[in-house]
Design a protein around this motif. Sequence first.
Motif, mmCIF file in Angstrom:
data_model
loop_
_atom_site.group_PDB
_atom_site.id
_atom_site.type_symbol
_atom_site.label_atom_id
_atom_site.label_comp_id
_atom_site.label_asym_id
_atom_site.label_seq_id
_atom_site.Cartn_x
_atom_site.Cartn_y
_atom_site.Cartn_z
ATOM 1 N N TYR A 1 -5.021 4.140 -13.584
ATOM 2 C CA TYR A 1 -5.551 5.038 -12.570
ATOM 3 C C TYR A 1 -6.552 6.010 -13.161
ATOM 4 N N ALA A 2 -7.517 6.368 -12.348
ATOM 5 C CA ALA A 2 -8.387 7.479 -12.698
ATOM 6 C C ALA A 2 -7.591 8.771 -12.579
ATOM 7 N N ASP A 3 -7.929 9.747 -13.401
ATOM 8 C CA ASP A 3 -7.207 11.023 -13.362
ATOM 9 C C ASP A 3 -7.294 11.673 -11.989
ATOM 10 N N SER A 4 -8.412 11.471 -11.312
ATOM 11 C CA SER A 4 -8.636 12.129 -10.026
ATOM 12 C C SER A 4 -7.710 11.627 -8.924
ATOM 13 N N VAL A 5 -7.104 10.459 -9.122
ATOM 14 C CA VAL A 5 -6.243 9.902 -8.072
ATOM 15 C C VAL A 5 -4.805 9.716 -8.546
ATOM 16 N N LYS A 6 -4.553 9.962 -9.808
ATOM 17 C CA LYS A 6 -3.217 9.756 -10.361
ATOM 18 C C LYS A 6 -2.209 10.615 -9.628
ATOM 19 N N GLY A 7 -1.115 10.011 -9.216
ATOM 20 C CA GLY A 7 -0.088 10.730 -8.467
ATOM 21 C C GLY A 7 -0.303 10.718 -6.967
ATOM 22 N N ARG A 8 -1.490 10.323 -6.527
ATOM 23 C CA ARG A 8 -1.776 10.261 -5.084
ATOM 24 C C ARG A 8 -1.990 8.832 -4.598
ATOM 25 N N PHE A 9 -2.582 8.001 -5.437
ATOM 26 C CA PHE A 9 -2.886 6.613 -5.069
ATOM 27 C C PHE A 9 -1.956 5.667 -5.814
ATOM 28 N N THR A 10 -1.631 4.560 -5.170
ATOM 29 C CA THR A 10 -0.795 3.538 -5.796
ATOM 30 C C THR A 10 -1.428 2.170 -5.568
ATOM 31 N N ILE A 11 -1.621 1.434 -6.641
ATOM 32 C CA ILE A 11 -2.145 0.073 -6.542
ATOM 33 C C ILE A 11 -0.987 -0.898 -6.718
ATOM 34 N N SER A 12 -1.006 -1.956 -5.920
ATOM 35 C CA SER A 12 0.059 -2.950 -6.021
ATOM 36 C C SER A 12 -0.486 -4.312 -5.605
ATOM 37 N N ARG A 13 0.312 -5.329 -5.842
ATOM 38 C CA ARG A 13 -0.120 -6.680 -5.489
ATOM 39 C C ARG A 13 0.999 -7.396 -4.748
ATOM 40 N N ASP A 14 0.611 -8.329 -3.895
ATOM 41 C CA ASP A 14 1.549 -9.162 -3.166
ATOM 42 C C ASP A 14 1.263 -10.600 -3.574
ATOM 43 N N ASN A 15 2.098 -11.124 -4.445
ATOM 44 C CA ASN A 15 1.851 -12.461 -4.966
ATOM 45 C C ASN A 15 1.903 -13.528 -3.889
ATOM 46 N N ALA A 16 2.786 -13.359 -2.924
ATOM 47 C CA ALA A 16 2.941 -14.377 -1.883
ATOM 48 C C ALA A 16 1.690 -14.496 -1.029
ATOM 49 N N LYS A 17 1.009 -13.366 -0.816
ATOM 50 C CA LYS A 17 -0.153 -13.364 0.075
ATOM 51 C C LYS A 17 -1.475 -13.290 -0.674
ATOM 52 N N ASN A 18 -1.420 -13.196 -2.008
ATOM 53 C CA ASN A 18 -2.641 -13.028 -2.811
ATOM 54 C C ASN A 18 -3.474 -11.842 -2.320
ATOM 55 N N THR A 19 -2.793 -10.748 -2.092
ATOM 56 C CA THR A 19 -3.500 -9.543 -1.669
ATOM 57 C C THR A 19 -3.183 -8.387 -2.613
ATOM 58 N N LEU A 20 -4.090 -7.463 -2.677
ATOM 59 C CA LEU A 20 -3.934 -6.251 -3.460
ATOM 60 C C LEU A 20 -4.003 -5.076 -2.508
ATOM 61 N N GLN A 21 -3.176 -4.086 -2.730
ATOM 62 C CA GLN A 21 -3.156 -2.918 -1.866
ATOM 63 C C GLN A 21 -3.493 -1.659 -2.666
ATOM 64 N N LEU A 22 -4.105 -0.727 -1.975
ATOM 65 C CA LEU A 22 -4.314 0.603 -2.533
ATOM 66 C C LEU A 22 -3.792 1.593 -1.498
ATOM 67 N N GLN A 23 -2.637 2.166 -1.779
ATOM 68 C CA GLN A 23 -2.049 3.168 -0.903
ATOM 69 C C GLN A 23 -2.570 4.529 -1.327
ATOM 70 N N MET A 24 -3.177 5.239 -0.388
ATOM 71 C CA MET A 24 -3.802 6.518 -0.694
ATOM 72 C C MET A 24 -3.107 7.618 0.084
ATOM 73 N N ASN A 25 -2.503 8.542 -0.625
ATOM 74 C CA ASN A 25 -1.800 9.679 -0.025
ATOM 75 C C ASN A 25 -2.508 10.982 -0.381
ATOM 76 N N SER A 26 -2.187 12.007 0.360
ATOM 77 C CA SER A 26 -2.754 13.343 0.108
ATOM 78 C C SER A 26 -4.266 13.273 -0.062
ATOM 79 N N LEU A 27 -4.907 12.625 0.870
ATOM 80 C CA LEU A 27 -6.345 12.415 0.756
ATOM 81 C C LEU A 27 -7.115 13.715 0.858
ATOM 82 N N LYS A 28 -8.230 13.751 0.133
ATOM 83 C CA LYS A 28 -9.088 14.924 0.083
ATOM 84 C C LYS A 28 -10.486 14.527 0.557
ATOM 85 N N PRO A 29 -11.257 15.479 1.035
ATOM 86 C CA PRO A 29 -12.631 15.151 1.448
ATOM 87 C C PRO A 29 -13.437 14.484 0.335
#
Length: 122
Positions: free
Chosen positions: A60-88
């Motif tokens: 993770y970049a320092d600017s998003v650490k603790g707020r964003f989470t990257i994950s993968r779904d092997n069954a669907k071959n998809t990658l997700q980026l969950q973004m919390n506490s978003l800032k302008p």
Amino acid sequence: QVQLVESGGGLVQAGGTLGLSCAASGRNIRQYAIGWFRQAPGKEREFVAAISWIGGSTYYADSVKGRFTISRDNAKNTLQLQMNSLKPEDTAVYYCAAGSVPRITPHAYDYWGQGTQVTVSS
């Protein structure tokens, strides 16, 4: 050849959450590392997060650490980026990219999606 298609962008208020998805397809896709990058108007493309498909190590970049989470779904071959506490300042076009190893420099990635817009209002 690898194809990447992002989805899930939109408009959200500051402090809100948003999830992005990257649908990956192509030959040997699971041998690649997948990175998320973003580019705001007038700024260079910057690293956000990356994941190794084999092993699942995350970065993770320092600017998003603790707020964003990257994950993968092997069954669907998809990658997700969950973004919390978003800032302008998170407002940008978000891209997913595939490369041989997870690195923070855009030049290390060989394949790119077309991007999805994320706008965070104050």
